[in-house]
Structures are given as structure tokens and as C-alpha cells.
Design an enzyme around this catalytic site. Sequence first.
Site, short mmCIF file in Angstrom:
data_model
loop_
_atom_site.label_atom_id
_atom_site.label_comp_id
_atom_site.label_asym_id
_atom_site.label_seq_id
_atom_site.Cartn_x
_atom_site.Cartn_y
_atom_site.Cartn_z
N TYR A 178 -4.14 -7.67 -5.07
CA TYR A 178 -4.06 -7.83 -3.62
C TYR A 178 -5.40 -8.29 -3.05
CZ TYR A 178 0.10 -5.21 -4.70
OH TYR A 178 1.29 -4.81 -5.26
N LYS B 143 4.26 -1.20 -19.18
CA LYS B 143 4.22 -0.66 -17.82
C LYS B 143 4.34 0.85 -17.90
CE LYS B 143 6.45 -1.02 -13.28
NZ LYS B 143 7.54 -1.65 -12.52
N GLU C 275 5.96 -2.47 -28.01
CA GLU C 275 6.63 -3.17 -26.92
C GLU C 275 6.22 -4.64 -26.88
OE1 GLU C 275 8.95 -2.25 -24.95
OE2 GLU C 275 8.89 -0.07 -24.66
N LYS D 257 0.26 -2.83 -17.05
CA LYS D 257 0.26 -2.30 -15.68
C LYS D 257 0.33 -0.77 -15.72
CE LYS D 257 2.88 -2.61 -11.34
NZ LYS D 257 4.07 -3.15 -10.65
N LYS E 295 10.60 7.78 -13.16
CA LYS E 295 10.91 6.62 -13.98
C LYS E 295 10.43 6.78 -15.43
CE LYS E 295 11.02 3.44 -10.06
NZ LYS E 295 10.76 2.07 -9.57
N SER F 94 -1.36 -1.37 -6.45
CA SER F 94 -1.56 -0.98 -5.05
C SER F 94 -2.46 0.23 -4.89
CB SER F 94 -0.20 -0.73 -4.40
OG SER F 94 0.51 0.30 -5.08
N ARG G 17 5.45 1.22 -3.38
CA ARG G 17 6.79 1.72 -3.07
C ARG G 17 6.98 1.88 -1.57
NH1 ARG G 17 7.03 5.91 -8.26
NH2 ARG G 17 7.32 4.26 -9.81
#
Length: 340
Positions: A326, A208, A246, A261, A230, A287, A218
Site C-alpha cells: 500500500y 499464505k 506448497e 504472505k 481460516k 495491511s 478485512r
Amino acid sequence: MTQFKTPGWRPIMKLTQRPRRNRTTEALRQMVAETELRASQLVLPLFLVDGKDQQQAISTMPGIYRLSPDLTLKLIEKAVALGVKSFDLFPALPESKKDKYGTESLNPNGLMPTTLKMIRDKFPDVTLITDVALDPYSSDGHDGVVENGKILNDETVELLAKMSLVHARAGADIVSPSDMMDGRVGAIREALDNEGFTNTGILSYSVKYASCFYGPFREALDSAPKFGDKKTYQMDYRNTREALREIDLDVAEGADMVMVKPALSYLDVIAKVKAHTNLPVAAYNVSGEYSLIKAGHKAGIMDETRGMVETLYSIRRAGADVIFTYFALDMAQWLRDNRN
């Protein structure tokens, strides 16, 4: 045949290989198509709000809403009829239910577990995936516990394991840690197994990236960080070898599926992850990627449907076995209308 001649030099065409032959008709193109996409490979993210008959628009995500549990059930019924049978749940909570430690995430009577039980009762055969991270519950808006401006890894992992148990008890098929804390997959697997949830899967957000494409999400959850960013836990967009590291760590800790992502800016990473692991690979058409297509259509720059189809097929072509999007309902409808 029309005779077409131009003055001067003409190429001498002695071709035995003409790739265009396989593109001559729609039926032929369908027959030799290399990439298949099915509605069953799509996961629809759902934004939950408390109450009844609540449908709250998200200004940056046209057509997507925060829904109360009763309306969530209606949307799932529509999705299942189109062949979409997997759902990822995210709770949108008022500030009054948020605190430093995300305490509400452990409430067995909270919005997430209550909605899970309702869905499970009405739709026993769907796949329910739950987001596991603190940002929807945190007054700081970060995915982990914050202390003196730093995100604490081990303390966060303990909470994530406990949150996963709450979701499993309520009927989640798969818990999906999206926080990017070190060691959380192993801790969650141990916690689930110790309580007998050996069949509850873990879909880890293994790769991610710290991305600008999360903005509309968000807004949907009102979960933007209250300070900083982040980048101390989400990955640097310049790195790919780190992504494979990872993946290896999460596989060793017991992940059942892995996630990349966002998707569109990281198609190369999806392809490398697919070649690197035998586990199913998911990708999240996030999004911002969704909203760009909507905005492009509104501005007259592109056709929304064609943009959706090309985008989702590109993610599938890169190697994703599962696509969180979505557009899931619209794509499922398109697939139904365009199957030959």
C-alpha cells in the site's frame, strides 16, 4: 588529526581490513549497495466500490480508500507517472450481493470485470492482477464454500476456475488465487488454457499464513469470516517445510509466480522460497504491517518514511522479486527523489 589519548591500556590497531572504508561517503555507499529496488517491482493493491465519484476512507488504513472505477482510473494515472505499472484489484461489495456460493463472482457485468475493462481501455500497457477467492463475495466471509461449518475444497476450486475465466475475459493479465485450496492452480490453468487464455498468468498465493496482520484488509472489504477462523486452509505460522511443499505443488500445477504472505514476520520464509524455486517470488506487505508504521508515526515512535523504506528494502533483501504494498506510490516517489 586530533590526538585522542586515554590513560591506561590502549589497543594496538594493525588493521588491513576496515569495512567502514566502503561506507565513507553517500556516493560510495550508493556504488556498493547490494540491494536494488525499483518502482516497477511494486504492485499497488486497489479496493473497488461501485458507483461514481466514491472515495471511502478505511479507518484502520490511513491514506487508503475504497474507490469507484472513475477515481480508480485517476489513481492509476498518478501511479503510472511515478513508474508503478502493476495493480492488484479487490472488490468491496454490499451484503446484498453476497451469498453462500459467491455467485456475484461469476457475474460478467460485476464490479471486478467492469472495472478491469475500463482500466484496460485507458491503460493498455499496465499489468492487471486480480484476486481470486470467495471471501469478498461470500455471505460467510470465508475463502471457500461453507457446508456444515466446514470449508469445501473441491467445490470451491470449481468456482475459482470459473471466476478466473471471468477475469481473463475482462482483460486480466494475471489471476492470483489467494484462497489456499488444494489443487486450484491446476484447475485454473486447465480452465484458462481450454478457453485459449494461454498467456494469462497465475500468481499463486502459495504460502499464505493464518495471520493477525490481515485485520485492516478485512475492514476494507468487510470480508471477515462470520464464524471461526481460516486455519484449516491458511498455513500455520510455525511451519516452513510445509511452505516449500506448497511451492512445489503449485509449480507442478502451472503457477507462473508464487507469493509469500505476510512479508515482515516471514522474511526467513521468503529467503527459503527464493532459494527453492526459479520462479519469480512475490511478497505481500500486508495491511497490518502498513498500519503499524502509520500508527507508529502518529504516536511519535518512528518516522513513517524511514519505516517504509527500511521495511520494503528488507523484503527485497530477503529475496522478493515483486512486492505488493500500500506504500507503492509513496515508495515510488521516494525512489525518484533519492536516485543518484
